[in-house]
Scaffold this active site. Structure first.
Site, PDB file in Angstrom:
ATOM      1  NE  ARG A   1     -24.707  -3.326  33.659  1.00  0.00           N
ATOM      2  CZ  ARG A   1     -24.008  -3.260  34.783  1.00  0.00           C
ATOM      3  NH1 ARG A   1     -22.708  -3.307  34.751  1.00  0.00           N
ATOM      4  NH2 ARG A   1     -24.618  -3.160  35.943  1.00  0.00           N
TER       5      ARG A   1
ATOM      6  CB  CYS B   1     -26.301 -42.409  27.084  1.00  0.00           C
ATOM      7  SG  CYS B   1     -24.953 -43.590  27.296  1.00  0.00           S
TER       8      CYS B   1
ATOM      9  CE1 TYR C   1     -28.660 -41.372  21.825  1.00  0.00           C
ATOM     10  CE2 TYR C   1     -28.429 -42.062  19.539  1.00  0.00           C
ATOM     11  CZ  TYR C   1     -28.297 -42.321  20.892  1.00  0.00           C
ATOM     12  OH  TYR C   1     -27.798 -43.526  21.319  1.00  0.00           O
TER      13      TYR C   1
ATOM     14  CB  SER D   1     -24.472 -44.853  23.235  1.00  0.00           C
ATOM     15  OG  SER D   1     -24.956 -43.901  24.164  1.00  0.00           O
TER      16      SER D   1
ATOM     17  CG  HIS E   1     -25.139 -41.935  44.430  1.00  0.00           C
ATOM     18  ND1 HIS E   1     -26.275 -41.873  45.219  1.00  0.00           N
ATOM     19  CD2 HIS E   1     -25.385 -42.900  43.508  1.00  0.00           C
ATOM     20  CE1 HIS E   1     -27.148 -42.759  44.782  1.00  0.00           C
ATOM     21  NE2 HIS E   1     -26.621 -43.406  43.755  1.00  0.00           N
TER      22      HIS E   1
ATOM     23  N   GLY F   1     -19.528  -5.424  40.789  1.00  0.00           N
ATOM     24  CA  GLY F   1     -19.011  -5.369  42.146  1.00  0.00           C
ATOM     25  C   GLY F   1     -17.699  -6.087  42.363  1.00  0.00           C
TER      26      GLY F   1
ATOM     27  NE  ARG G   1     -17.913   5.527  36.878  1.00  0.00           N
ATOM     28  CZ  ARG G   1     -18.873   5.403  37.797  1.00  0.00           C
ATOM     29  NH1 ARG G   1     -19.192   4.197  38.219  1.00  0.00           N
ATOM     30  NH2 ARG G   1     -19.496   6.456  38.274  1.00  0.00           N
TER      31      ARG G   1
ATOM     32  CG  MET H   1     -12.561  -6.272  38.684  1.00  0.00           C
ATOM     33  SD  MET H   1     -11.944  -6.386  37.001  1.00  0.00           S
ATOM     34  CE  MET H   1     -13.429  -6.105  36.058  1.00  0.00           C
TER      35      MET H   1
END
Length: 894
Positions: free
Chosen positions: A335, A853, A873, A785, A451, A100, A91, A102
């Site tokens: 896991r 921004c 920020y 900014s 856009h 799924g 495995r 490999m």
């Protein structure tokens, strides 16, 4: 000397880099004393060397032989022995789970001779031939690259010949015939016999797992999940245990909590007399774990104890694969389990309440993408539907409405209370009002950074882009998909989470999380649904903790009072980008046209005077909604020609008007202006600060509108905190010239009104030169900014609107990008410029305020970089504010 092979007893869960996730967890369960079938792991290092050299490391074969002999000695069996054969599974197991993607091969070691030994050892002839059939089928598909459908068709033919529904009902003799058929398929399609040497089977299966790392589906998955191509996969060789040895055997998958809802309690599927692949393949209906409790309470109780032990050990939801062989429970894998967004938040807070993790850890266990997913409405899964087209899932959510094909119609119908979906070939800035009015946007062209996609995500609108099967005719007001014609007014539904388009109206389920974020916890939990109440309570707890620990402030990009109010309700701590160009659209366009067309200073000033009170009113409303919070107003940025009609449309209007003997003088003036203002590359042309220097009176009008709006707010008892931002500065002299003019104007207004105006003045850093000379620009700027959209374009030399459709797909496919640099910040290139600008800016002005921004301000991966580089920020669209709050908290504790 490099070691390539590790027994399960040698590793632990912290060695995923070396052993892969599956191998590390098998080693951990072995270390815990759980019933794990013995085996060994070939390391990811071996895989990486194989992928580079094309051959296995010379020492690998020897190490595998040594490990195999230790395994044989421990079990008292030999691989492929003719009397009592050892069989193994091969495995894959990468560091990060790639379900799924490999390869796996079971029952390695069976051949024409050892199958008889398995019959003797198991006393079950049917089981032995079924196991051999499975090996040949898996080996042919996985190792020899034969189409799986060829085996499936042959098996179906055998079922039909025997008169049974599935292979479960085939007899031993019938399965023996299938084995011969499968061996013939291998000879025909590969040109070789099925290998009878067990060691050759093992070596070829191992190589196939290595090779599966680079299959197209695996590479695509890694690209989508942002997993490095350089990691490689481990290979786990595990002694086989069999769930298909009769009714006292079986196989299953279990979760320590419900991975869909997060509800406490063990969940899972069990299938008696089956191997693990049968559960996954769905060829038989599975049972709940209660079936195991009914038929084998001893194994069930042992499983429950192990699940509790594993969850306590991993301190998280665990996903477990197990097999029962003749009443003996074996653990095949564990896991940390994948879960839905809702389950992630609920489980995180449950584990806090159970004192298994801290709130900091709970915050790390969830992410912004999960929160965004919870904020979008969804289609009711029970609603009947038929997919008619598919595109790119550009902005998640569910939208239902009547198809409309232009912005004006969208606005008109929406004002009448109609729900509409705006359908366009592609959108442009003129479509903004229609996009706002629509419940969703569907375009035939464009991608995730087009856009339509960018604006829709910013507004929290559902959007499907690039649905190229949809042929949009604006003239005929139809969208054609094959033979299907959608007329204006026909109801359609679009799913921005999947990219699917449906004809008709699908039922939509609103998001309770959005209700909570906009209206508060009390409103959201005022429901009889305990699951919803538990979910929103969990989200509330984690978001509040994120706010308490984060350093980064979170502002919003907002241009209207409505968006400002919405963003503040969602937790925004100010506006980081107020675009003033959006205030010139719609009915006001004619006034900006007058500015452009003005022949004299008086005409231009008159047009600007007419615009001033409109701009002032916009700012008054925004300052009121954001009172006491900072508002960064960007002065006009785009080129002036964007405010003029399309050149082709004007030419048509002029030509048609002349044919009809109509007065087209105004259209001719506009056409002349369009020609005069035409630029080959307007993104790098007359825009931003250059407009302020070239068009007299434009920036002063805006500054006066801002100042007068702030004065009105101050006199009403408010506390406006205004920051004026000058865009596209590349030289400190540009900023000095504009700032000098602004300082004089603001001082004059303050004197006239007898009031203080403590405005901050700064600039956007969106050009490489600005970043590289930030120490000089900081002399005249009180804040930076970072406009990361334009900074990305100018750093890469891309025009975003042009390159996405032309070659981005190729760049992603060939690994130049793992993700579009417009979706997630290019840390190595654009990020390096930001870091330089931060260091240089603070060297000149230690108290300079720094923010971002661009679109990246709401991207989880980018926020991590902005935190690390020391910005103050981030600013993002209103919808993304909660996501940014969460991610800013996560990076503070990670």
């Amino acid at each position: 000397m490099t070691k390539y092979v590790y027994d399960f007893s040698e590793g632990d869960k912290d060695q995923k880099d070396l052993l892969g996730g599956k191998g590390a967890n098998l080693a951990e369960m072995t270390k815990l004393g759980l019933p794990v079938p013995p085996g060994f792991t070939i390391s990811t290092e071996a895989c990486r060397e194989y992928l580079v050299a094309g051959v296995e490391p010379a020492a690998l074969r020897v190490e595998v032989t040594m490990a195999l002999r230790r395994l044989e000695d421990a079990l008292g069996k030999r691989l492929g022995d003719i009397d009592d054969p050892l069989l193994v599974s091969v495995r894959s197991g990468a560091k990060f789970s790639m379900p799924g993607m490999m390869e796996t091969v079971l029952n390695v070691g069976l051949n024409d001779y050892s199958v008889n030994g398995l019959i003797k050892a198991s006393n079950n002839e049917r089981f032995a031939w079924d196991s051999y059939r499975r090996l040949i089928q898996m080996f042919g598909k996985t190792v020899l690259d034969i189409e799986g459908e060829i085996f499936a068709d042959a098996l179906q033919a055998a079922n039909e010949k025997a008169g049974v529904a599935t292979e479960v009902d085939l007899t031993a003799d019938q399965l023996k015939e299938v084995v011969e058929t499968f061996k013939a398929i291998i000879q025909t399609h590969s040109g070789r016999d099925f290998p009878q040497d067990p060691r050759e089977q093992l070596d070829l299966a191992t190589r196939a797992v290595f090779d599966s790392w680079n299959t197209s589906r695996a590479r695509l998955y890694r690209r989508r999940e942002r997993i490095s191509d350089d990691l490689g996969t481990a290979v786990n060789i595990c002694s086989m245990v069999f769930g298909n040895l009769g009714e006292t055997s079986g196989t299953g998958v279990a979760f320590t909590r419900d991975p869909a809802s997060g509800k406490p309690g063990a969940y899972g599927d069990y299938l008696p007399n089956a191997q693990g692949e049968d559960v996954v393949a769905g060829i038989r209906n599975t049972f709940s774990l209660d079936e195991l409790n009914r038929t084998d309470p001893t194994s069930f109780n042992e499983l429950m104890k192990i699940m509790r032990k594993l969850e306590t050990h991993y301190r998280d939801l665990c996903d477990i694969e197990f097999t029962v062989e003749k009443g003996k429970l074996w653990m095949l894998q564990t896991r940390v389990g994948k879960r839905t967004a809702a389950a992630a938040f609920r489980i995180a807070t449950q584990l806090v309440d159970e004192s298994l993790i801290t709130m900091d850890e709970a915050l790390i266990r969830v992410n912004g993408s999960q929160l965004a997913q919870l904020m979008f409405p969804q289609f009711d899964s029970a609603s009947p539907s038929k997919i008619v087209a598919s595109g790119m899932a550009a902005s998640p959510g569910a939208a239902v409405g009547k198809a409309v094909f232009d912005s004006a119609t969208a606005v008109k119908w929406a004002e009448k209370g109609e729900r509409v979906v705006l359908v366009r070939r592609e959108t442009n800035p003129d479509d903004l009002e229609g996009m706002i009015a629509a419940t969703g946007i569907l375009t035939a062209r464009g991608g995730k950074t087009s856009h339509a996609a960018v604006v829709a995500r910013g507004m929290g609108k559902t959007c499907v882009c690039g649905a190229d099967a949809v042929d949009v005719s604006h003239a005929e007001r139809t969208a054609t998909i094959g033979e299907l014609v959608i007329n204006e007014g026909d109801m359609i539904s679009i799913d921005g989470s999947t990219g699917h388009v449906y004809l008709g109206e699908l039922a939509v389920v609103p998001s309770p999380v959005s209700n909570y974020l906009e209206n508060g916890l009390a409103s959201a939990i005022a429901t009889e649904n305990e699951e919803i109440a538990a979910l929103v309570t969990a989200v509330d707890r984690i978001l509040k903790h994120a706010d308490s620990v984060r350093r980064l402030k979170v502002r919003t990009n907002a241009d209207t009072a409505e968006d400002s109010k919405w963003a503040r309700n969602l937790g925004a701590e100010g506006i980081g980008l107020c675009r003033t160009e959006h205030m010139f659209l719609g009915d006001r366009r004619v006034l900006i046209e007058r500015v452009i067309l003005a022949d004299t200073a008086d005409e231009r000033n008159a047009a600007l005077e007419a615009l001033l009170p409109m701009q002032q009113k916009d700012f008054e409303e925004i300052f009121e909604e954001m009172d006491s919070l900072p508002v960064t107003v960007r002065l006009l940025d785009p080129p002036l020609h964007e405010f003029l009609p399309n050149r082709t449309d004007l030419m048509v209007e002029v030509a048609l008007g002349k044919e009809r003997n109509e007065d087209v003088s105004r259209q001719e003036l506009l056409l002349s202006a369009v020609d005069r203002l035409h630029e080959s590359n307007p993104m790098l042309g007359l825009r931003g600060v250059r407009l302020g220097l070239v068009v007299p009176g434009l920036f002063p009008m805006q500054v006066r509108a801002i100042a007068q709006a702030a004065i009105k707010r101050l006199r009403a008892g408010g506390n406006p905190k205004v920051e004026i931002m000058i865009p596209l500065v590349g030289s400190v002299m540009e900023l000095h010239l504009i700032r000098d003019e602004m300082d004089v104007l603001l001082a004059q207004i303050a004197s006239e009104e007898n009031i203080e105006l403590p405005f901050s003045i700064g600039t956007m850093i969106e050009l490489p030169r600005a970043a590289l000379t930030a120490q000089r620009i900081a002399e005249a700027a009180e804040f930076f900014s970072f406009g990361t959209n334009d900074l990305t374009q100018t750093t890469w030399g891309f025009s975003r609107d042009d390159v996405e459709a032309s070659f981005f797909a190729t760049y992603l496919d060939r690994g130049i990008f793992t993700v579009s640099p417009f979706e997630s910040l290019d840390v190595d290139g654009v990020g390096a410029l930001i870091k330089i600008a931060v260091e240089k800016g603070r060297a000149t002005r230690p108290d300079i305020k720094l923010g971002v921004c661009g679109e990246h301000g709401g991207d989880p991966e980018s926020i991590k970089f902005f935190h690390e580089v020391g910005l103050d920020y981030v600013s993002c669209s209103p919808f993304r504010v909660p996501v940014a709050r969460l991610e800013a908290g996560r990076v503070s504790v990670s």
